[in-house]
Scaffold this active site. Structure first.
Site, short mmCIF file in Angstrom:
data_model
loop_
_atom_site.label_atom_id
_atom_site.label_comp_id
_atom_site.label_asym_id
_atom_site.label_seq_id
_atom_site.Cartn_x
_atom_site.Cartn_y
_atom_site.Cartn_z
CD GLU A 1 -2.99 -1.17 2.61
OE1 GLU A 1 -3.94 -1.71 2.17
OE2 GLU A 1 -2.58 -0.34 3.36
CB CYS B 1 2.86 7.82 2.87
SG CYS B 1 3.11 6.68 4.38
CB CYS C 1 6.45 -4.69 9.61
SG CYS C 1 7.76 -3.76 10.53
CB CYS D 1 5.09 -1.72 16.83
SG CYS D 1 6.80 -1.12 16.66
CB CYS E 1 1.85 -1.30 14.16
SG CYS E 1 1.95 -1.19 12.38
CB SER F 1 9.04 7.02 10.03
OG SER F 1 8.31 6.85 11.18
CG LEU G 1 10.17 7.96 22.21
CD1 LEU G 1 11.41 7.50 22.16
CD2 LEU G 1 10.37 9.68 22.79
CG HIS G 2 5.01 4.82 19.90
ND1 HIS G 2 4.48 5.77 19.23
CD2 HIS G 2 5.51 3.82 18.85
CE1 HIS G 2 4.73 5.76 17.88
NE2 HIS G 2 5.11 4.51 17.74
CB CYS H 1 0.10 6.59 11.35
SG CYS H 1 0.88 7.88 10.91
#
Ligand code: SAH
Length: 347
Positions: A92, A105, A112, A116, A119, A191, A215-216, A333
């Site tokens: 995408e 983007c 991935c 995380c 996500c 990012s 960071l989160h 996001c």
């Protein structure tokens, strides 16, 4: 085996061409056809001698993603594209029409492996890295499909760019190169969830790309859970790497902070975050969580987002809150995924 020519750097195309017994200056023409005009075959390179075009067709190939589908938000400002790569994998790419330009983007991996917790891209793990050419193709095809000149690129789609470091650095060199689309490094942002060696390499690339660090969480206990790569590269190392990046590029680092209700949105957490970032040349971008069905978390109410922002501001930290632009079409996001429950209904 044929060469994937769009994953080569300018100098490598030069050697490839001279290796075919052609003069060096042909490389500039070939580079421009591939990366500026985005042609999908060597035959169309009309200012090259027929002999060279044939030679290239026999020794190299040009990747060409296929547009499977596109979805637009109601206001038409955001479009999500689904592209099929040459081996059939789906990725995408999101196009955003903004006041200051046109941003694309791009994805850097199929899936991935960073895991995380909130996500969508990591739900089914990593399938493969994208090549540098496949990253570039997303910009070319999106520009062609929308008919609008792309001015900004963010590496914030599916995947972890610094877990695919070599291809990402190749892409960055080619996208900024004069004979191609020539997008200024300052208009490009990478990012990362915090792959420390990659941050250090990016800082030493010699071009001023922007760095955004996801960071989160302001402490290792919480970050180990939300962003598991933190167990490999803890916060102390991550912050050191950011300082190193700032030293080499002179650029301010953006810290992305996805706010999750009841998890990382408390007053004390905000104070701890302010402490961690004190004195650093940075900016915090708060992203209220976008919902992902499999993940089960929720965004905090608006007052809590505002309160979190205020704590940081009171401590002298520059903060913005990102207004989600693609939520209605699952293009915000963290909502991009490999196998989209893609339907062609919707706006
Ligand atoms: N792997 C890179 C880039 C992809 S994600 C990285 O981690 O930075 C782009 C941003 O969206 C990251 O800051 C990521 O943490 C954030 N994100 C992921 N899932 C999200 C969600 N459900 N809601 C809001 N932001 C999310």
């Amino acid at each position: 085996m044929k060469v994937d020519i769009k994953s080569l750097l300018y100098e490598e195309i030069e050697s490839f061409i001279t290796g075919l017994g052609e003069p060096r200056f042909r490389a500039k023409q070939v580079f421009h056809w591939l990366f500026g005009k985005g042609v999908d075959n060597f035959e169309s390179m009309s200012d090259l001698p027929a002999r060279l075009r044939e030679n290239l067709s026999e020794t190299a190939f040009i990747t060409t993603p296929e547009v499977v589908s596109r979805r637009k938000t109601g206001d038409g400002f955001t479009v999500k594209f689904l592209y099929r790569l040459n081996d059939g994998e789906l990725i995408e790419t999101v196009f955003m029409r903004r006041l200051w330009g046109r941003t694309v983007c791009i994805s850097t991996q199929v899936g991935c492996r960073m895991g995380c917790r909130f996500c969508a891209s990591g739900v089914s793990g990593l399938v493969r890295n994208l090549t540098a050419g496949e990253m570039y193709d997303q910009v070319l095809v999106t520009q062609k499909e929308t008919g609008e000149r792309i001015s900004h690129v963010v590496l914030m789609g599916m995947g972890e760019p610094l877990d695919n470091l070599d291809n990402t650095l190749r892409f960055l060199k080619n996208i900024t190169y004069p004979a191609g689309l020539r997008i200024g490094a300052r208009r490009i942002s990478v990012s990362t969830c915090g792959v420390v060696p990659g941050i250090r390499a990016l800082g030493r690339l010699g071009i001023q790309v922007g760095l955004a660090v996801s960071l989160h969480a302001p402490n290792d206990d919480l970050r180990n859970v939300l962003v598991p790569v933190n167990r490999r590269y803890p916060l102390s190392e991550l912050i050191e790497a950011c300082k190193d990046f700032i030293e080499h590029t002179g650029r301010r680092v953006t810290f992305e902070y996805t706010l999750i209700s009841g998890v990382n949105d408390g007053r004390q957490t905000a104070q701890e975050l302010a402490g961690l970032l004190a004195g650093l040349l940075c900016h915090v971008n708060i992203i209220p969580l976008n919902r992902v069905a499999e993940r089960g978390f929720a965004p905090p109410p608006a007052e809590r987002v505002a309160a979190f922002k205020t704590v940081l501001q009171e401590r002298g930290i520059t903060v913005t809150v990102r207004h989600s632009v693609g939520d209605q079409i699952a293009a915000a996001c963290g909502q991009l995924r490999r196998i989209e429950k893609w339907d062609c209904r919707g706006p």
